[in-house]
Design an enzyme around this catalytic site. Structure first.
Site, PDB file in Angstrom:
ATOM      1  N   SER A 162     -17.409 -16.139   6.894  1.00 43.69           N
ATOM      2  CA  SER A 162     -16.361 -15.824   6.188  1.00 43.69           C
ATOM      3  C   SER A 162     -15.381 -16.314   7.422  1.00 43.69           C
ATOM      4  CB  SER A 162     -16.261 -14.337   5.990  1.00 43.69           C
ATOM      5  OG  SER A 162     -16.519 -13.749   6.892  1.00 43.69           O
ATOM      6  N   THR A 216     -24.154 -26.386   5.588  1.00 49.22           N
ATOM      7  CA  THR A 216     -23.250 -26.706   4.462  1.00 49.22           C
ATOM      8  C   THR A 216     -24.452 -27.083   3.231  1.00 49.22           C
ATOM      9  OG1 THR A 216     -21.286 -27.754   5.973  1.00 49.22           O
ATOM     10  CG2 THR A 216     -21.762 -28.509   3.716  1.00 49.22           C
ATOM     11  N   HIS A 265      10.439  -4.341   3.629  1.00 50.55           N
ATOM     12  CA  HIS A 265       9.770  -5.455   4.345  1.00 50.55           C
ATOM     13  C   HIS A 265      10.207  -6.815   4.136  1.00 50.55           C
ATOM     14  CE1 HIS A 265       6.733  -2.806   5.644  1.00 50.55           C
ATOM     15  NE2 HIS A 265       6.850  -1.983   4.720  1.00 50.55           N
ATOM     16  N   LEU A 309      -5.655 -20.019   3.360  1.00 51.03           N
ATOM     17  CA  LEU A 309      -4.770 -21.103   4.149  1.00 51.03           C
ATOM     18  C   LEU A 309      -4.972 -22.519   3.427  1.00 51.03           C
ATOM     19  CD1 LEU A 309      -2.777 -20.468   6.307  1.00 51.03           C
ATOM     20  CD2 LEU A 309      -4.387 -21.375   7.820  1.00 51.03           C
ATOM     21  N   GLU A 363       9.931  -9.547   5.929  1.00 56.90           N
ATOM     22  CA  GLU A 363       9.001 -10.157   6.422  1.00 56.90           C
ATOM     23  C   GLU A 363       8.051 -11.072   5.043  1.00 56.90           C
ATOM     24  OE1 GLU A 363       8.594  -7.047   6.932  1.00 56.90           O
ATOM     25  OE2 GLU A 363       6.544  -6.111   6.953  1.00 56.90           O
ATOM     26  N   ARG A 393       6.383   5.804   1.263  1.00 57.23           N
ATOM     27  CA  ARG A 393       6.656   6.936   0.485  1.00 57.23           C
ATOM     28  C   ARG A 393       7.821   7.755   0.851  1.00 57.23           C
ATOM     29  NH1 ARG A 393       1.359   7.246   1.817  1.00 57.23           N
ATOM     30  NH2 ARG A 393       0.062   6.677   0.086  1.00 57.23           N
ATOM     31  N   CYS A 440      10.808  -0.762   8.156  1.00 55.24           N
ATOM     32  CA  CYS A 440      10.454   0.221   7.208  1.00 55.24           C
ATOM     33  C   CYS A 440      10.045   1.814   8.343  1.00 55.24           C
ATOM     34  CB  CYS A 440       9.085  -0.107   6.662  1.00 55.24           C
ATOM     35  SG  CYS A 440       8.694   1.019   5.356  1.00 55.24           S
ATOM     36  N   GLU A 464       6.458  13.445   7.077  1.00 55.70           N
ATOM     37  CA  GLU A 464       5.335  12.729   6.897  1.00 55.70           C
ATOM     38  C   GLU A 464       4.414  13.288   7.822  1.00 55.70           C
ATOM     39  OE1 GLU A 464       5.437   8.344   7.534  1.00 55.70           O
ATOM     40  OE2 GLU A 464       3.349   8.234   7.476  1.00 55.70           O
TER      41      GLU A 464
END
Ligand code: GLN
Length: 546
Positions: free
Chosen positions: A13, A190, A518, A19, A520, A471, A382, A406
């Site tokens: 993996s 492979t 967010h 990508l 980004e 939240r 955030c 929180e």
């Protein structure tokens, strides 16, 4: 006609299947085709929303509020095509769907089985919600040989058969390890991986071989012969210094050409327009300076947990022609050692990213204080905005006991749980005791920017839309008090109830911005997000001072 390209991975993996898929999407797009990318994830979670970022990396959020795999971030960054809920599915979701239908009696008493019911649900998903795309690139998570992936592999095998070879293609990503003592790239893993795939009835049409060295012609022929594919379709995927070079390197290897040849589309085709990628590559490889930015967070030991953030910062660098060097700092260190803040002395910008939970929060607040007092550009995202508001409340407005609910009950909840908010004409609600997987403000929300503020100028717009995943909210009841010490609430939800952006005016600080969303998630190398562009520009200025 929509054609499907199924992308699987083998050997090990983490070879960068996401990508690779994104880069192929970009190449087909550069040839003028309409593409969409999808990911099928074999794990049992219904979505990655409740998974620890340590285990699964960042949770990527779409405009329509789905919590998805981080590969969708790669897809969006490489193609600019906004990902949707219908672009990511997990085994958990597929089973939930099948079992819900079974309970409803939709199957009329039939025995429910993996084949055909689960595989049918997977096939249905792959072919749903299409919009005349020329190509759907569909990545299967995990590695061939994983037990969990079997229903997905069976489903794409069936799809390949139903669609026919002219409308479908199988691409397999593998690794060619280099063994220094033999001085060779080894092809055996492979070969085994392809055998495994063939035993499931899938014959790959193209192999993308990751390797640290160029694959000699001899090795290529060997792989082609043993794996039953054309030598031209053994594509070498060499390690490259920048991910934005990947489309260029695949193109040089003939990947897009051979994909189009497979679909008999090559003759009618024009050369791809790769200007976008050559420009980015040139800028990345020839920076005119460097800036150092400290990211003060919690999951700093697994950088995948801040994937989009790191990319967005690099986009800010591209926009300013500089290289952005990131220093990942675990915020807890600022709680434990007084001297630790010294590590922030020579950075040109401080960023506190999104986060959850109390651990390390005081350290983040200390980092905000340092940035504010020492006039270092500060960007709070955030959780980073929430911590900035608590810092300003405590240290500028003198609100002792300022905190966030929180972390438990507190005397002055500067950050608290909102139980209700408006989205367009609808009211959405959440409660304290609901399931963890369904209580967040998720997806795109609009935000109005006040005139004469820094963000109004940065965005060059009065109304923006950004993606959320949280939240808690900054408590509107403290707005007046915080504004009286100079903090500006420069962005608010259109109904004026939810603070979305705060900033310190230029006279007080060179660049101090906190956003509840967010940004980004929407930044792209060819279209850097305005906030990251501006933040890095402020860091460049700072670098001339330090
Ligand atoms: N933990 C905070 C909240 O839930 C911030 C979340 C985040 O940074 N994404 O509101």
């Amino acid at each position: 006609m929509t054609r499907f390209i199924f992308i699987t991975g083998g050997v090990v993996s983490s070879l960068g299947k996401g990508l690779a898929s994104a880069a192929l999407g970009a190449l087909l797009q550069a040839r003028g085709y309409k593409v969409r990318l999808r990911k099928l994830d074999p794990y049992l979670n219904v979505d990655p929303g409740t998974m620890s970022p340590y285990q699964h990396g960042e949770v990527y959020v779409t405009d329509d509020g789905a919590e998805t795999d981080l590969d969708l971030g790669h897809y969006e960054r490489f193609t600019g095509v906004a990902a949707r809920r219908s672009d990511n599915v997990t085994t958990g979701q597929i089973y939930m769907d099948v079992i819900t239908r079974e309970r409803r009696g939709d199957y009329l008493g039939a025995t429910i089985q993996v084949i055909p019911h689960v595989t049918d649900a997977i096939k249905q998903f792959v072919r749903s919600d299409l919009e005349d795309e020329d190509f759907i690139l569909c990545e299967i998570g995990g590695t061939v040989g994983d037990i969990e992936a079997l229903p997905f592999l069976e489903a794409i095998r069936q799809l390949g058969n139903e669609l026919g070879r002219d409308s479908s293609m199988f691409l397999h990503l593998t690794l060619l390890p280099y063994i220094p003592t033999a001085g060779e790239l080894k092809t055996k893993p492979t070969q085994h991986s392809v055998k495994e795939l063939q035993s499931l009835g899938i014959q790959p049409d193209m192999l993308l071989c990751r390797s640290e060295r160029f694959i000699p012609a001899e090795q290529r022929r060997k792989i082609a012969m043993f794996c039953n594919i054309r030598p031209e379709n053994v594509i070498s995927a060499l390690d490259v210094p920048s991910i934005y070079e990947v489309p260029l390197s695949y193109h040089a290897e003939g990947m897009d050409t051979e994909v189009l040849r497979h679909f008999h589309m090559l003759e009618a085709d024009k050369a791809p327009n790769l200007e976008r990628w050559t420009d980015i590559h040139h800028t990345v490889m020839n920076p005119e300076g460097r800036v150092r930015i400290a990211v003060v967070g919690k999951y700093t030991s697994l950088l995948d947990s801040y994937k989009s953030l790191a990319e967005a910062l690099s986009h800010g660098g591209i926009a300013n022609g500089v290289k952005v060097e990131l220093e990942w700092i675990d915020s807890q260190i600022f709680e434990e050692e007084d001297t630790a803040l010294q590590s922030l002395e020579d950075v040109h910008g401080i960023l506190v990213p999104g986060g959850f939970g109390e651990r390390g929060s005081e350290g983040k607040i200390n980092a905000v204080k340092f940035a504010r007092e020492r006039q270092v550009p500060y960007f709070g995202i955030c959780f980073g905005m929430q911590m900035a508001c608590i810092e300003v409340a405590r240290n500028l407005a003198g609100v002792d006991g300022a905190g966030s609910t929180e972390f438990g009950p507190c005397q002055h909840p500067i950050v608290g749980l909102m139980t209700e908010w408006r989205k367009g004409n609808q009211t959405e609600t959440r409660s304290d005791d609901a399931d963890l997987g369904g209580t967040m403000r998720l997806g795109a929300f609009e935000c109005d920017l006040s005139d004469d503020t820094m963000v109004r100028e940065i965005y060059e717009d009065g109304r923006i839309s950004e993606r959320h995943r949280h939240r808690y909210e900054v408590n509107i009841n403290y707005k007046t008090q915080l504004e009286s010490v100079g903090l500006r609430f420069s962005g608010m939800s259109p109904d004026g109830v939810l603070p979305e952006i705060i900033e310190l005016p230029q006279g007080m600080h060179p660049w101090f911005v906190g956003v509840q969303f967010h940004p980004e998630l929407k930044s792209k190398p060819f279209d850097p997000h305005p906030l990251f562009k501006s933040f890095v520009a402020a860091a460049v200025k700072q670098s001339r001072l330090v």
